[in-house]
Design an enzyme around this catalytic site. Structure first.
Site, mmCIF file in Angstrom:
data_model
loop_
_atom_site.group_PDB
_atom_site.id
_atom_site.type_symbol
_atom_site.label_atom_id
_atom_site.label_comp_id
_atom_site.label_asym_id
_atom_site.label_seq_id
_atom_site.Cartn_x
_atom_site.Cartn_y
_atom_site.Cartn_z
ATOM 1 N N SER A 136 -7.591 2.905 12.994
ATOM 2 C CA SER A 136 -6.878 2.603 14.233
ATOM 3 C C SER A 136 -7.234 3.571 15.352
ATOM 4 O O SER A 136 -7.142 3.231 16.529
ATOM 5 C CB SER A 136 -5.361 2.641 13.989
ATOM 6 O OG SER A 136 -4.975 1.708 13.005
ATOM 7 N N ASP A 180 0.816 -1.213 0.000
ATOM 8 C CA ASP A 180 0.000 0.000 0.000
ATOM 9 C C ASP A 180 0.851 1.265 0.000
ATOM 10 O O ASP A 180 0.464 2.278 -0.584
ATOM 11 C CB ASP A 180 -0.927 -0.004 1.215
ATOM 12 C CG ASP A 180 -2.031 -1.047 1.093
ATOM 13 O OD1 ASP A 180 -2.422 -1.356 -0.044
ATOM 14 O OD2 ASP A 180 -2.493 -1.549 2.130
ATOM 15 N N GLU A 184 -4.865 10.195 4.114
ATOM 16 C CA GLU A 184 -5.174 11.134 5.171
ATOM 17 C C GLU A 184 -4.116 12.214 5.325
ATOM 18 O O GLU A 184 -2.959 12.042 4.924
ATOM 19 C CB GLU A 184 -5.340 10.417 6.519
ATOM 20 C CG GLU A 184 -4.068 9.895 7.141
ATOM 21 C CD GLU A 184 -3.604 8.555 6.636
ATOM 22 O OE1 GLU A 184 -2.424 8.483 6.216
ATOM 23 O OE2 GLU A 184 -4.385 7.587 6.648
ATOM 24 N N ALA A 234 -7.413 2.938 7.158
ATOM 25 C CA ALA A 234 -5.987 3.007 7.489
ATOM 26 C C ALA A 234 -5.806 3.598 8.889
ATOM 27 O O ALA A 234 -6.367 3.089 9.856
ATOM 28 C CB ALA A 234 -5.254 3.820 6.414
#
EC number: 2.7.1.23
Length: 292
Positions: free
Chosen positions: A193, A73, A148, A189
């Site tokens: 978390s 990724d 992000e 992603a």
């Protein structure tokens, strides 16, 4: 060979010999099928390929119809920020750990890719975020993110005090370790978390997720992707940063604001015909299994 794709770019920075082998096998397989192939310069050098057409990521974006990213990724994110500026489709062969954005199984990549090259694929448009560090609306530093933009302290973890404005209207203030501003692509992603919601890729939405807020009432906030987000800081410090996809860091100096908005361009991501977002959630992240 068919007319769906004529020129195919091979990109990605190999971390180990196995990944490099995948690059070479892919190159020779595409050449044997009669495609024009462009190889990212670093890969061509490491493979010591002769008489091969090479180019930078930008040149591949300008000249190729399809870019195949070999890696994980991180490789996909790094390549996508550049390739999204051009009219090129992107697909990934997973040679990383999770491989949430790189669909193709390296052990079965040739068959899956052959189907894609025959025109059997699903196409998605994934939007990016643009982050600007500015002073009195005078742009100073700028970057983009697929996943992000994260506000955080520089070297030492500490509490940050800041205000958030949405479309220039005050939304909330916060004392926390930072803030994650995520696209739907990034919602699985870092945002995940931190307790953020999962946004399906087609949503025109942005999520704001607090990082360790010093309050019992802070919750993630989902807003329209057409909104502009401004971050202002009450206690001036010179050790704050924003990071884009955990790959690019922009320092924030005293008196500067951060502006975050949706990019004008998007990533043309494609998948095999049997791709399912919810199956990917299940296989990669342990999403709930079917009961019957």
């Amino acid at each position: 060979m068919n007319n769906h794709f004529k020129c195919i770019g091979i990109v990605g920075h190999p971390r180990h010999p196995t990944a490099l082998t995948t690059h070479e096998m892919l190159y020779r397989w595409l050449c044997a099928k009669g495609y024009e192939v462009m190889v990212e310069q670093q890969i061509a050098q490491e493979l010591q390929l002769k008489n091969v057409k090479t180019g930078t990521l930008a040149e591949i974006g300008q000249q190729a119809d399809l870019a195949v990213v070999v890696g994980g990724d991180g490789n996909m994110l790094g390549a996508a920020r550049t390739l999204a500026r051009y009219d090129i489709k992107v697909i990934g062969i997973n040679r990383g750990n999770l491989g949430f954005l790189t669909d193709l199984d390296p052990d079965n990549a040739h068959q899956q890719l052959a189907d894609v090259l025959d025109g059997h694929y699903i196409s998605e448009k994934r939007f990016l975020l643009e982050a600007q560090v500015c002073q009195q609306d005078c742009q100073k530093r700028i970057s983009t993110a697929i996943n992000e933009v994260v506000l955080h302290p520089g070297k030492v973890a500490h509490m940050i005090e800041f205000e958030v404005y949405i479309d220039e209207v005050f939304a909330f203030s916060q004392r926390s370790d930072g803030l994650i501003i995520s696209t739907p692509t990034g919602s699985t992603a870092y945002s995940l978390s931190a307790g953020g919601p999962i946004l399906t890729p087609s949503l025109d939405a942005i999520t704001l997720v607090p990082m360790f807020p010093h309050t019992l009432s802070a919750r993630p906030l989902v807003i329209n992707s057409s909104s502009t987000i401004r971050l202002r800081f009450s206690h001036r410090r010179n050790d704050l940063e924003i990071s884009c996809d955990s790959q690019i860091a922009l320092p924030i100096q005293e008196g500067e604001d951060v502006l975050i908005r949706r990019c004008d361009y998007h990533l043309n991501l494609i998948h095999p015909k049997d791709y399912s977002y919810f199956n990917t959630l299940s296989s990669k992240l342990g999403w709930s299994k079917k009961l019957f």
